[in-house]
Enzyme design. Structure first.
Site, PDB file in Angstrom:
ATOM      1  N   LYS A   1       6.342  -5.919 -25.986  1.00 55.30           N
ATOM      2  CA  LYS A   1       7.104  -4.853 -26.648  1.00 55.30           C
ATOM      3  C   LYS A   1       6.926  -3.556 -25.882  1.00 55.30           C
ATOM      4  O   LYS A   1       5.810  -3.179 -25.535  1.00 55.30           O
ATOM      5  CB  LYS A   1       6.619  -4.667 -28.087  1.00 55.30           C
ATOM      6  CG  LYS A   1       7.421  -3.635 -28.897  1.00 55.30           C
ATOM      7  CD  LYS A   1       7.123  -3.743 -30.400  1.00 55.30           C
ATOM      8  CE  LYS A   1       8.129  -2.986 -31.251  1.00 55.30           C
ATOM      9  NZ  LYS A   1       7.942  -3.219 -32.690  1.00 55.30           N
TER      10      LYS A   1
ATOM     11  N   GLY B   1      13.925  -3.490 -31.858  1.00 53.86           N
ATOM     12  CA  GLY B   1      13.411  -3.017 -33.143  1.00 53.86           C
ATOM     13  C   GLY B   1      13.875  -1.591 -33.377  1.00 53.86           C
ATOM     14  O   GLY B   1      14.866  -1.153 -32.791  1.00 53.86           O
ATOM     15  N   ASN B   2      13.152  -0.839 -34.218  1.00 51.22           N
ATOM     16  CA  ASN B   2      13.541   0.552 -34.502  1.00 51.22           C
ATOM     17  C   ASN B   2      13.571   1.382 -33.222  1.00 51.22           C
ATOM     18  O   ASN B   2      14.575   1.971 -32.873  1.00 51.22           O
ATOM     19  CB  ASN B   2      12.560   1.181 -35.506  1.00 51.22           C
ATOM     20  CG  ASN B   2      12.740   0.522 -36.891  1.00 51.22           C
ATOM     21  OD1 ASN B   2      13.767  -0.119 -37.151  1.00 51.22           O
ATOM     22  ND2 ASN B   2      11.726   0.624 -37.732  1.00 51.22           N
ATOM     23  N   PHE B   3      12.427   1.425 -32.524  1.00 48.17           N
ATOM     24  CA  PHE B   3      12.379   2.253 -31.299  1.00 48.17           C
ATOM     25  C   PHE B   3      12.014   1.410 -30.095  1.00 48.17           C
ATOM     26  O   PHE B   3      11.961   1.914 -28.998  1.00 48.17           O
ATOM     27  CB  PHE B   3      11.333   3.378 -31.441  1.00 48.17           C
ATOM     28  CG  PHE B   3      11.426   4.108 -32.745  1.00 48.17           C
ATOM     29  CD1 PHE B   3      10.444   3.961 -33.720  1.00 48.17           C
ATOM     30  CD2 PHE B   3      12.528   4.902 -33.022  1.00 48.17           C
ATOM     31  CE1 PHE B   3      10.543   4.624 -34.934  1.00 48.17           C
ATOM     32  CE2 PHE B   3      12.632   5.561 -34.245  1.00 48.17           C
ATOM     33  CZ  PHE B   3      11.624   5.416 -35.202  1.00 48.17           C
ATOM     34  N   GLY B   4      11.767   0.099 -30.326  1.00 47.40           N
ATOM     35  CA  GLY B   4      11.243  -0.700 -29.218  1.00 47.40           C
ATOM     36  C   GLY B   4      12.107  -1.907 -28.914  1.00 47.40           C
ATOM     37  O   GLY B   4      13.034  -2.226 -29.659  1.00 47.40           O
TER      38      GLY B   4
ATOM     39  N   LEU C   1      14.236 -10.687 -26.380  1.00 53.36           N
ATOM     40  CA  LEU C   1      14.171 -11.340 -27.687  1.00 53.36           C
ATOM     41  C   LEU C   1      14.902 -10.531 -28.749  1.00 53.36           C
ATOM     42  O   LEU C   1      15.465 -11.070 -29.688  1.00 53.36           O
ATOM     43  CB  LEU C   1      12.695 -11.549 -28.089  1.00 53.36           C
ATOM     44  CG  LEU C   1      11.951 -12.614 -27.278  1.00 53.36           C
ATOM     45  CD1 LEU C   1      10.471 -12.587 -27.575  1.00 53.36           C
ATOM     46  CD2 LEU C   1      12.526 -13.999 -27.576  1.00 53.36           C
TER      47      LEU C   1
ATOM     48  N   ASP D   1       7.644  -2.619 -44.387  1.00 48.10           N
ATOM     49  CA  ASP D   1       8.916  -3.182 -43.887  1.00 48.10           C
ATOM     50  C   ASP D   1       8.915  -4.700 -44.029  1.00 48.10           C
ATOM     51  O   ASP D   1       9.393  -5.415 -43.151  1.00 48.10           O
ATOM     52  CB  ASP D   1       9.126  -2.776 -42.420  1.00 48.10           C
ATOM     53  CG  ASP D   1      10.578  -2.925 -41.981  1.00 48.10           C
ATOM     54  OD1 ASP D   1      10.859  -2.798 -40.780  1.00 48.10           O
ATOM     55  OD2 ASP D   1      11.428  -3.204 -42.862  1.00 48.10           O
TER      56      ASP D   1
ATOM     57  N   VAL E   1      11.699  -6.042 -27.476  1.00 45.23           N
ATOM     58  CA  VAL E   1      10.722  -7.102 -27.232  1.00 45.23           C
ATOM     59  C   VAL E   1      11.324  -8.124 -26.284  1.00 45.23           C
ATOM     60  O   VAL E   1      12.441  -8.598 -26.516  1.00 45.23           O
ATOM     61  CB  VAL E   1      10.284  -7.777 -28.548  1.00 45.23           C
ATOM     62  CG1 VAL E   1       9.321  -8.926 -28.259  1.00 45.23           C
ATOM     63  CG2 VAL E   1       9.588  -6.762 -29.464  1.00 45.23           C
TER      64      VAL E   1
HETATM   65  C1  4HZ Z   1      12.334  -6.766 -31.743  1.00 52.41           C
HETATM   66  C2  4HZ Z   1      11.942  -8.207 -31.938  1.00 52.41           C
HETATM   67  N1  4HZ Z   1      13.121  -8.968 -32.309  1.00 52.41           N
HETATM   68  C3  4HZ Z   1      13.110 -10.347 -32.236  1.00 52.41           C
HETATM   69  N2  4HZ Z   1      11.992 -11.059 -31.917  1.00 52.41           N
HETATM   70  C4  4HZ Z   1      12.080 -12.430 -31.853  1.00 52.41           C
HETATM   71  C5  4HZ Z   1      10.910 -13.221 -31.503  1.00 52.41           C
HETATM   72  C6  4HZ Z   1      10.931 -14.582 -31.277  1.00 52.41           C
HETATM   73  N3  4HZ Z   1       9.678 -15.010 -30.995  1.00 52.41           N
HETATM   74  C7  4HZ Z   1       8.839 -13.952 -31.043  1.00 52.41           C
HETATM   75  N4  4HZ Z   1       7.506 -13.928 -30.846  1.00 52.41           N
HETATM   76  C8  4HZ Z   1       6.868 -12.762 -30.958  1.00 52.41           C
HETATM   77  C9  4HZ Z   1       7.546 -11.595 -31.269  1.00 52.41           C
HETATM   78 CL1  4HZ Z   1       6.650 -10.106 -31.412  1.00 52.41          CL
HETATM   79  C10 4HZ Z   1       8.918 -11.586 -31.480  1.00 52.41           C
HETATM   80  C11 4HZ Z   1       9.577 -12.797 -31.366  1.00 52.41           C
HETATM   81  N5  4HZ Z   1      13.228 -13.117 -32.107  1.00 52.41           N
HETATM   82  C12 4HZ Z   1      14.336 -12.410 -32.428  1.00 52.41           C
HETATM   83  C13 4HZ Z   1      14.305 -11.025 -32.501  1.00 52.41           C
HETATM   84  F1  4HZ Z   1      15.408 -10.325 -32.804  1.00 52.41           F
HETATM   85  C14 4HZ Z   1      10.862  -8.250 -33.018  1.00 52.41           C
HETATM   86  O1  4HZ Z   1       9.730  -7.945 -32.766  1.00 52.41           O
HETATM   87  N6  4HZ Z   1      11.310  -8.535 -34.265  1.00 52.41           N
HETATM   88  C15 4HZ Z   1      10.410  -8.384 -35.389  1.00 52.41           C
HETATM   89  C16 4HZ Z   1       9.694  -9.697 -35.645  1.00 52.41           C
HETATM   90  F2  4HZ Z   1       8.891  -9.989 -34.632  1.00 52.41           F
HETATM   91  F3  4HZ Z   1       9.007  -9.598 -36.777  1.00 52.41           F
HETATM   92  F4  4HZ Z   1      10.644 -10.677 -35.769  1.00 52.41           F
END
Ligand code: 4HZ
Length: 296
Positions: free
Chosen positions: A46, A22-25, A19, A140, A27
């Site tokens: 994550k 993030g900074n260090f992780g 998906l 953030d 998902v």
């Molecule tokens: C690194 C992760 N990046 C992304 N996540 C998702 C996502 C879709 N659907 C999701 N459902 C639950 C979660 Cl935790 C993430 C997603 N979509 C695009 C991304 F680039 C993330 O956590 N971003 C921070 C935040 F969650 F606030 F957007």
């Protein structure tokens, strides 16, 4: 109703797609499929990228934070997956199918109404009121960290930088700056690394600006701020220049077509002195009043 699961077995967690980072992780979208028949629930998982000691501690704190939050406007904690062998664990959260607010606004900007944007604003404000009640400072708050659950529901996510305000103080002081989203930072965060509910209110104003700019990259806070302070500044001086223009009362300009009441709300969030900024409950009233003005 999906039962609240605490421990997820790694062997049933099927990777589907990444998906984002993030900074260090990182998902990933996974299906938790213990029956092995593809009927299991979709979850967002994550995990840490680097197993640096400090990141492990921050990740533990992030897990501690998100598992203590129970609010309709905050992404839900599902549980933990202990990876056999590898020392790091994985955080399992609900999967929000519409993704980040940024991608949603880019896709639907031609059909989304002001009323719907104010509904999203109100939900984020309610999530922040709850977070403040729990004595958490998000640190953030930005459109990139808001997820869209449906056409009528958004949630606050990414608690990687969240801190608890100590009982005896009104703010949290950070030592290392790390990857700082300085264009969302309040002046006192830029100059003294002080973070409080009032600095979250400043960031909420910047988020409002992103939302009412339809999260367009050409109008995003970083680009508009760099245009004002000069894009060729080396990063160490960036914080100083940004602080100075804010001190001289420069603020992000009103987005095109932005209702005057909404821009006025942003400007109140951007009061230089933190004690002059509204609380999230006052903001809720201002949002309700703007909603009255917007007939669908
Ligand atoms: C690194 C992760 N990046 C992304 N996540 C998702 C996502 C879709 N659907 C999701 N459902 C639950 C979660 Cl935790 C993430 C997603 N979509 C695009 C991304 F680039 C993330 O956590 N971003 C921070 C935040 F969650 F606030 F957007």
């Amino acid at each position: 109703k999906q039962q609240q699961q605490e421990v997820y077995e790694e062997r049933h967690l099927k990777f589907i797609s990444s998906l984002g980072k993030g900074n260090f992780g990182r998902v990933d979208l996974c299906r938790y499929d213990p029956l092995g028949d593809n009927t299991g629930e979709m979850v967002a998982v994550k995990q840490l990228q680097s197993s640096k000691q400090s990141n492990m501690a921050d990740f533990q704190r992030e897990i501690q934070t998100i598992s203590s939050l129970h609010c309709d406007y905050i992404v839900k904690y599902r549980g933990i997956c202990y990876s056999a062998g590898r020392l790091s664990m994985r955080l399992v959260m609900e999967f929000l199918p519409f993704g980040s607010l940024i991608s949603y606004m880019e896709k639907y900007k031609h059909i989304i109404t002001t009323r719907r944007m104010l509904l999203f604003t109100s939900q984020i404000c309610k999530g922040m009121e709850y977070l403040q009640h729990m004595r958490y400072v998000h640190r953030d708050l930005a459109a990139r960290n808001i997820l869209v659950s449906s056409d009528t529901l958004v949630k606050i996510a990414d608690f990687g930088l969240t801190k608890i305000v100590p009982l005896d103080k009104e703010y949290y002081r950070v030592t290392q700056s790390g990857e700082s989203p300085i264009f969302w930072y309040a002046p006192e965060s830029l100059s003294e690394y002080k973070f409080s509910h009032k600095s979250d209110v400043w960031s909420f104003g910047v988020l409002l600006h992103e939302l009412f700019s339809y999260c367009e990259l050409s109008r995003n806070p970083k680009r508009l701020s760099l245009h004002r302070i000069g894009g060729d500044i080396q990063s160490a001086m960036m914080t100083v220049h940004l602080f100075n223009v804010l001190k001289e009362n420069w603020r992000l300009p009103a987005p095109a077509l932005c209702p005057p009441k909404v821009y006025s709300m942003m400007m109140q969030c951007w009061a230089f002195n933190s004690e002059d900024r509204p609380t999230f409950s006052i903001l809720q009233d201002l949002i309700e009043s703007s909603l009255q003005d917007e007939r669908e």
